[in-house]
Structure formats: structure tokens, C-alpha cells
Design a protein around this motif. Sequence first.
Motif, PDB file in Angstrom:
ATOM      1  N   GLY A  32       0.812  -1.215   0.000  1.00 24.33           N
ATOM      2  CA  GLY A  32       0.000   0.000   0.000  1.00 24.33           C
ATOM      3  C   GLY A  32       0.842   1.260   0.000  1.00 24.33           C
ATOM      4  N   ALA A  33       1.938   1.239   0.739  1.00 20.51           N
ATOM      5  CA  ALA A  33       2.810   2.415   0.783  1.00 20.51           C
ATOM      6  C   ALA A  33       3.466   2.668  -0.570  1.00 20.51           C
ATOM      7  CB  ALA A  33       3.879   2.234   1.852  1.00 20.51           C
ATOM      8  N   MET A  34       3.787   1.593  -1.296  1.00 17.77           N
ATOM      9  CA  MET A  34       4.426   1.730  -2.599  1.00 17.77           C
ATOM     10  C   MET A  34       3.399   1.775  -3.730  1.00 17.77           C
ATOM     11  SD  MET A  34       7.455  -0.967  -1.886  1.00 17.77           S
ATOM     12  CE  MET A  34       8.862  -0.396  -2.808  1.00 17.77           C
ATOM     13  N   GLU A  35       2.128   1.561  -3.384  1.00 12.00           N
ATOM     14  CA  GLU A  35       1.025   1.512  -4.352  1.00 12.00           C
ATOM     15  C   GLU A  35       1.309   0.490  -5.453  1.00 12.00           C
ATOM     16  OE1 GLU A  35      -0.051   5.439  -5.598  1.00 12.00           O
ATOM     17  OE2 GLU A  35      -0.716   5.983  -3.590  1.00 12.00           O
ATOM     18  N   LEU A  36       1.697  -0.711  -5.041  1.00 12.49           N
ATOM     19  CA  LEU A  36       1.960  -1.807  -5.962  1.00 12.49           C
ATOM     20  C   LEU A  36       0.798  -2.788  -5.952  1.00 12.49           C
ATOM     21  CD1 LEU A  36       5.677  -2.568  -5.056  1.00 12.49           C
ATOM     22  CD2 LEU A  36       4.849  -1.323  -7.042  1.00 12.49           C
ATOM     23  N   GLY A  38      -2.040  -2.925  -7.223  1.00  9.46           N
ATOM     24  CA  GLY A  38      -3.400  -2.406  -7.073  1.00  9.46           C
ATOM     25  C   GLY A  38      -3.765  -1.987  -5.663  1.00  9.46           C
ATOM     26  N   PHE A  39      -2.830  -2.027  -4.729  1.00  9.32           N
ATOM     27  CA  PHE A  39      -3.103  -1.596  -3.355  1.00  9.32           C
ATOM     28  C   PHE A  39      -3.049  -0.078  -3.292  1.00  9.32           C
ATOM     29  CE2 PHE A  39      -2.519  -5.897  -2.316  1.00  9.32           C
ATOM     30  CZ  PHE A  39      -2.880  -6.104  -0.998  1.00  9.32           C
ATOM     31  N   THR A  40      -4.001   0.500  -2.612  1.00 12.61           N
ATOM     32  CA  THR A  40      -3.982   1.938  -2.384  1.00 12.61           C
ATOM     33  C   THR A  40      -3.421   2.206  -0.989  1.00 12.61           C
ATOM     34  OG1 THR A  40      -6.206   1.933  -1.465  1.00 12.61           O
ATOM     35  CG2 THR A  40      -6.009   2.242  -3.848  1.00 12.61           C
ATOM     36  N   GLU A  41      -3.187   3.464  -0.695  1.00 14.17           N
ATOM     37  CA  GLU A  41      -2.685   3.805   0.634  1.00 14.17           C
ATOM     38  C   GLU A  41      -3.717   3.473   1.710  1.00 14.17           C
ATOM     39  OE1 GLU A  41      -1.334   7.830   0.718  1.00 14.17           O
ATOM     40  OE2 GLU A  41       0.478   7.358  -0.408  1.00 14.17           O
ATOM     41  N   THR A  42      -4.991   3.563   1.360  1.00 12.42           N
ATOM     42  CA  THR A  42      -6.041   3.220   2.323  1.00 12.42           C
ATOM     43  C   THR A  42      -5.993   1.740   2.676  1.00 12.42           C
ATOM     44  OG1 THR A  42      -7.423   4.968   1.408  1.00 12.42           O
ATOM     45  CG2 THR A  42      -8.512   3.318   2.766  1.00 12.42           C
ATOM     46  N   GLY A  44      -3.373  -0.093   2.498  1.00 12.95           N
ATOM     47  CA  GLY A  44      -2.157  -0.249   3.279  1.00 12.95           C
ATOM     48  C   GLY A  44      -2.381   0.103   4.745  1.00 12.95           C
TER      49      GLY A  44
END
Length: 66
Positions: A32-36, A38-42, A44
Motif C-alpha cells: 500500500g505504501a508503494m502503491e503496488l 493495485g493496493f492503495t494507501e487506504t 495499506g
Amino acid sequence: MATQTQTTDKGVGLAMVLGALTVLGAVGMILGAMELAGFTETLGAYAFGAAMVFASIAVVGLHVWE
């Protein structure tokens, strides 16, 4: 007169399972932190919260089933 006691390893098993879930939460936090993938910061942030909850329950499980 001797008495028999029975011990169990529930605490260790529970801690191992919850430890594995904690690691998955930490990986989700990194993704999430790297936005890899398909993960968003939320997502993460939710993964970080889940990792903290699982880690806390793992410690409690070790103490409850000593």
C-alpha cells in the motif's frame, strides 16, 4: 501422592498462526505504501491496523495459554 498434569501448546500454535497473519498484514502495508499490485494507501492503512491487531492477540494468546 503424585498428581498428573496435562499441558497444551495452544498458545504457541495460536501465536504462530497470528504471527503469519501479522506478516501478511505487514506485506500489505508495504504494498500500500508503494502503491503496488493495485493496493492503495487506504488498503495499506487497513493492513497495518490488521497487523497490529493480530500481533496483539498473538501476545495475549501466549500469556493466556501458558
